[in-house]
Enzyme design. Sequence first.
Site, PDB file in Angstrom:
ATOM      1  CB  SER A 145      -0.849  -0.113   1.173  1.00 25.32           C
ATOM      2  OG  SER A 145      -1.369   1.261   1.424  1.00 25.32           O
ATOM      3  CE1 TYR A 158      -4.178  -1.955   5.391  1.00 24.88           C
ATOM      4  CE2 TYR A 158      -3.050   0.217   4.757  1.00 24.88           C
ATOM      5  CZ  TYR A 158      -3.782  -1.015   4.314  1.00 24.88           C
ATOM      6  OH  TYR A 158      -4.076  -1.455   2.966  1.00 24.88           O
TER       7      TYR A 158
END
Length: 275
Positions: A145, A158
Amino acid sequence: MTQLYKAVVLITGASGGFGQELTRQLLKAGSRLILTDLDAAILHQKVEAIQSEISTGEVIACLAVDLATREGSENLYQQVKKLDIPVDILINNAGIGLFGRMDEVPSEIWEQLMQVNLLAPMRLSSLFAADMITRRKGHIVNISSLAGWSATAGMAHYSASKFGLRGFSEGLFNEVREHQVKVTAVYPFFSRTPILRSQSFGSLSKLIEQGFPESLATDPVDVMRATIQGIVNDKLHVFPDPTARSVHLLKRYSPLLLDLISHAFTRRLKLAQRQ
């Protein structure tokens, strides 16, 4: 270059937004797919819908696996081995999200996230890389990501998982390259997939009470098209959308400016929630 036609591709998280788009585009490319996710019934339903539109390619199997445990990764590997079909491309796509200040997120929640987002790709890569090294052929793809390059408030857990996946991908690349095994890591910005509706916790959850603005999110069709092109071209790092490319360059060459932009974006979210 990595060939997609007739290639056997294993995709984790195949029921999700990116997983469905990978399935659709790889079938169009003539690939042979092994698909996995938590719920086999849901996966079969989504695959049938895609195959009603696309007649090329092949779905070899749909497998139900929980990648939040060590046993889940080993179970998936054993199920694939029973098919007696070597995997040419492993796409570690499965992932979950959360949003909240690091001390306000229950430990069992963020620990599960680390299992799925980081440890599962590491486990599966280890298992399948051994076969690829023996064959001197294969490609491992990790969907990281943009949060693996830049961490914002509310995304410490995350981002830690995605930073870790980036580091693992780079190390893996340097370890298997002499065995003709390719590695690709992908860093998309927020896209219009279910992960935008991830759980939120504590005081920071107010920032996204109305959800992430979809007008700012990318189209998963375009993101996965660029991802697949990066795989074909054997790129180590793929930034599949304009925001990802811009933030990556700012992080490398002007990190202070990126910090200012991130703070301004957070203020914008706060104002949006008040309106």
